[in-house]
Design a protein around this motif. Structure first.
Motif, PDB file in Angstrom:
ATOM      1  N   ALA A  90       0.848  -1.191   0.000  1.00  0.00           N
ATOM      2  CA  ALA A  90       0.000   0.000   0.000  1.00  0.00           C
ATOM      3  C   ALA A  90       0.884   1.242   0.000  1.00  0.00           C
ATOM      4  O   ALA A  90       1.998   1.227   0.546  1.00  0.00           O
ATOM      5  N   PRO A  91       0.403   2.352  -0.607  1.00  0.00           N
ATOM      6  CA  PRO A  91       1.205   3.580  -0.662  1.00  0.00           C
ATOM      7  C   PRO A  91       1.660   4.070   0.713  1.00  0.00           C
ATOM      8  O   PRO A  91       2.784   4.543   0.864  1.00  0.00           O
ATOM      9  N   GLY A  92       0.819   3.959   1.723  1.00  0.00           N
ATOM     10  CA  GLY A  92       1.205   4.391   3.072  1.00  0.00           C
ATOM     11  C   GLY A  92       2.386   3.596   3.609  1.00  0.00           C
ATOM     12  O   GLY A  92       3.289   4.144   4.243  1.00  0.00           O
ATOM     13  N   ILE A  93       2.374   2.288   3.341  1.00  0.00           N
ATOM     14  CA  ILE A  93       3.486   1.439   3.802  1.00  0.00           C
ATOM     15  C   ILE A  93       4.759   1.769   3.024  1.00  0.00           C
ATOM     16  O   ILE A  93       5.849   1.829   3.594  1.00  0.00           O
ATOM     17  N   LYS A  94       4.622   2.011   1.721  1.00  0.00           N
ATOM     18  CA  LYS A  94       5.781   2.407   0.912  1.00  0.00           C
ATOM     19  C   LYS A  94       6.379   3.708   1.440  1.00  0.00           C
ATOM     20  O   LYS A  94       7.602   3.849   1.540  1.00  0.00           O
ATOM     21  N   ASN A  95       5.522   4.667   1.786  1.00  0.00           N
ATOM     22  CA  ASN A  95       5.996   5.944   2.319  1.00  0.00           C
ATOM     23  C   ASN A  95       6.690   5.757   3.664  1.00  0.00           C
ATOM     24  O   ASN A  95       7.702   6.391   3.944  1.00  0.00           O
ATOM     25  N   ARG A  96       6.160   4.875   4.493  1.00  0.00           N
ATOM     26  CA  ARG A  96       6.805   4.592   5.778  1.00  0.00           C
ATOM     27  C   ARG A  96       8.159   3.919   5.556  1.00  0.00           C
ATOM     28  O   ARG A  96       9.126   4.213   6.248  1.00  0.00           O
ATOM     29  N   LEU A  97       8.229   3.019   4.589  1.00  0.00           N
ATOM     30  CA  LEU A  97       9.485   2.346   4.261  1.00  0.00           C
ATOM     31  C   LEU A  97      10.521   3.347   3.761  1.00  0.00           C
ATOM     32  O   LEU A  97      11.694   3.296   4.152  1.00  0.00           O
ATOM     33  N   GLN A  98      10.087   4.276   2.933  1.00  0.00           N
ATOM     34  CA  GLN A  98      10.997   5.312   2.452  1.00  0.00           C
ATOM     35  C   GLN A  98      11.442   6.202   3.612  1.00  0.00           C
ATOM     36  O   GLN A  98      12.592   6.625   3.665  1.00  0.00           O
ATOM     37  N   GLY A  99      10.543   6.471   4.555  1.00  0.00           N
ATOM     38  CA  GLY A  99      10.908   7.265   5.726  1.00  0.00           C
ATOM     39  C   GLY A  99      11.999   6.595   6.540  1.00  0.00           C
ATOM     40  O   GLY A  99      12.949   7.243   6.978  1.00  0.00           O
ATOM     41  N   VAL A 100      11.894   5.295   6.724  1.00  0.00           N
ATOM     42  CA  VAL A 100      12.932   4.547   7.448  1.00  0.00           C
ATOM     43  C   VAL A 100      14.242   4.598   6.669  1.00  0.00           C
ATOM     44  O   VAL A 100      15.321   4.783   7.235  1.00  0.00           O
ATOM     45  N   TYR A 101      14.143   4.454   5.344  1.00  0.00           N
ATOM     46  CA  TYR A 101      15.322   4.511   4.479  1.00  0.00           C
ATOM     47  C   TYR A 101      16.020   5.868   4.595  1.00  0.00           C
ATOM     48  O   TYR A 101      17.247   5.944   4.637  1.00  0.00           O
ATOM     49  N   LEU A 102      15.235   6.944   4.676  1.00  0.00           N
ATOM     50  CA  LEU A 102      15.811   8.290   4.768  1.00  0.00           C
ATOM     51  C   LEU A 102      16.504   8.538   6.098  1.00  0.00           C
ATOM     52  O   LEU A 102      17.311   9.468   6.209  1.00  0.00           O
ATOM     53  N   LEU A 103      16.215   7.733   7.116  1.00  0.00           N
ATOM     54  CA  LEU A 103      16.949   7.859   8.377  1.00  0.00           C
ATOM     55  C   LEU A 103      18.444   7.616   8.160  1.00  0.00           C
ATOM     56  O   LEU A 103      19.283   8.234   8.815  1.00  0.00           O
ATOM     57  N   GLY A 104      18.766   6.722   7.232  1.00  0.00           N
ATOM     58  CA  GLY A 104      20.171   6.480   6.897  1.00  0.00           C
ATOM     59  C   GLY A 104      20.832   7.712   6.313  1.00  0.00           C
ATOM     60  O   GLY A 104      21.986   8.013   6.624  1.00  0.00           O
ATOM     61  N   PHE A 105      20.103   8.443   5.474  1.00  0.00           N
ATOM     62  CA  PHE A 105      20.658   9.670   4.904  1.00  0.00           C
ATOM     63  C   PHE A 105      20.761  10.767   5.958  1.00  0.00           C
ATOM     64  O   PHE A 105      21.670  11.605   5.896  1.00  0.00           O
ATOM     65  N   ALA A 106      19.853  10.762   6.911  1.00  0.00           N
ATOM     66  CA  ALA A 106      19.954  11.717   8.018  1.00  0.00           C
ATOM     67  C   ALA A 106      21.232  11.441   8.808  1.00  0.00           C
ATOM     68  O   ALA A 106      21.978  12.369   9.152  1.00  0.00           O
ATOM     69  N   ALA A 107      21.491  10.175   9.075  1.00  0.00           N
ATOM     70  CA  ALA A 107      22.717   9.805   9.796  1.00  0.00           C
ATOM     71  C   ALA A 107      23.952  10.161   8.977  1.00  0.00           C
ATOM     72  O   ALA A 107      24.943  10.679   9.518  1.00  0.00           O
TER      73      ALA A 107
END
Length: 175
Positions: A90-107
């Motif tokens: 679902a799009p919401g889950i994809k967006n949450r997955l991308q949010g977790v992925y972006l934590l790596g770029f924040a680090a």
């Protein structure tokens, strides 16, 4: 909270785009001036021997600023979660997955910030200068550190928007 994060991200992206644009225009000006003066020297068989001193050095530091600023400005648009892992979700889950992925770029942004800030302090302490133009390296490292921090900050904002709210990476009000 969500609209505050979106507005903050919007303004940070605007600042980063301006910095990237100015750095790219300056890079083009230096390159055109260097090529133009070389061509003029060749046309006049050396009678007019103007040169742009340190053009390679200037271009490399301007490229650094433009790349870091552009990465920070477009972090939410450029990161793609691998479709093989998210296909059929679902799009919401994809967006949450991308949010977790972006934590790596924040680090990554924070690690770069800390490393570049340390380099700026060491360069200022030891009087480190560039090779050709003899410019102090401290401010160059500091500028790169600030842009890395903006990369980390925008990544964190979009990680929060995605992971907590399931919001899309690109803002709905059209950036």
């Amino acid at each position: 909270m969500q609209s505050f994060l979106e507005r903050a991200s919007h303004w940070l992206a605007l600042v980063c785009r301006v910095v990237a644009g100015i750095a790219l225009v300056a890079l083009l000006v230096v390159t055109i001036a260097d090529v133009g003066t070389r061509y003029l020297s060749r046309l006049t068989e050396g009678a007019i021997a103007l040169r742009v001193s340190g053009s390679v050095e200037l271009v490399s530091y301007l490229m650094l600023c433009s790349l870091l600023a552009a990465m920070a400005a477009n972090v939410e648009k450029s990161q793609v979660v691998v479709e093989a892992f998210s296909h059929g979700l679902a799009p919401g889950i994809k967006n949450r997955l991308q949010g977790v992925y972006l934590l790596g770029f924040a680090a990554l942004g924070v690690v770069l910030f800390i490393g570049l800030l340390d380099s700026a302090t060491a360069a200022a302490r030891h009087g480190e200068v560039t090779q050709d133009l003899r410019l102090p390296m401290g401010p160059i490292y500091q500028a790169a550190a600030v842009l890395s921090l903006l990369l980390g900050l925008r990544s964190l904002i979009h990680a929060l928007l995605g992971a907590l709210f399931g919001a899309e990476g690109e803002m709905s009000h059209g950036e």
